[in-house]
Design an enzyme around this catalytic site. Structure first.
Site, short mmCIF file in Angstrom:
data_model
loop_
_atom_site.label_atom_id
_atom_site.label_comp_id
_atom_site.label_asym_id
_atom_site.label_seq_id
_atom_site.Cartn_x
_atom_site.Cartn_y
_atom_site.Cartn_z
N HIS A 137 -3.42 8.04 1.30
CA HIS A 137 -3.34 6.66 0.79
C HIS A 137 -2.08 6.02 1.36
CE1 HIS A 137 -6.22 7.11 -2.69
NE2 HIS A 137 -5.91 8.39 -2.52
N HIS B 97 -7.60 12.73 2.89
CA HIS B 97 -7.22 11.35 3.19
C HIS B 97 -5.81 11.09 2.70
CE1 HIS B 97 -9.24 11.47 -0.71
NE2 HIS B 97 -8.43 10.49 -1.09
#
Ligand code: AMP
Ligand code: ZN
Length: 135
Positions: free
Chosen positions: A102, A100
């Site tokens: 941010h 992922h």
């Protein structure tokens, strides 16, 4: 899909999230423990461990979406800056083992300190590191 993976469950709709974007390849949703107002995670729907293991075409798409999310934060949240971070591995602070990115909107006087603490290093050491990385 990895049945033991929190982000696989969110990405495939088995767990709820505050979704800000979704397409066939990726999803973006608000971080439940935001470090600033609008802190968003962008990730591929297909499970992969981290930035380094992600297929190139999927990685490119995730980064394109992260760019659009960041632009949206400037336009619609009034952010004056953005930090883009992807933690790779436990020692780097990765706590969810599904790649992922941010996207962290920044505001003047938001009090966040993500700056790097400089370490002393000699020219010799810089040269040695440089040689290792050029291999
Ligand atoms: P990292 O530490 O880089 O692996 O980031 C994982 C992020 O996921 C953290 O910032 C958490 O706050 C966030 N997080 C954990 N569980 C959830 C969830 N169910 N929904 C949204 N964000 C989450
Ligand atoms: Zn996963």
């Amino acid at each position: 899909m990895d049945n033991d993976c929190l982000f696989c469950k969110i990405a495939n709709g088995y767990l709820p999230s505050h979704k800000v974007y979704e397409d066939d390849i990726c999803i973006a949703f608000l971080d439940v423990n935001p470090t600033s107002k609008g802190h968003t995670l962008v990730l591929p729907k297909k499970h992969t461990l981290n930035y380094l293991t992600c297929e190139k075409n999927i990685l490119n798409h995730v980064l394109d979406v992260a760019q659009a999310v960041g632009q949206n934060m400037i336009t619609n949240l009034g952010a004056s800056g953005i930090n883009i971070i992807s933690n790779v591995g436990k020692d780097a602070g990765q706590s969810v083992m599904h790649f992922h990115v941010h996207v962290i909107p920044r505001y003047s006087s938001d009090g966040l300190n993500l700056s790097f603490k400089p370490k002393q290093i000699t020219d010799g050491e810089l040269l040695k590191i440089c040689d290792s990385l050029k291999k």
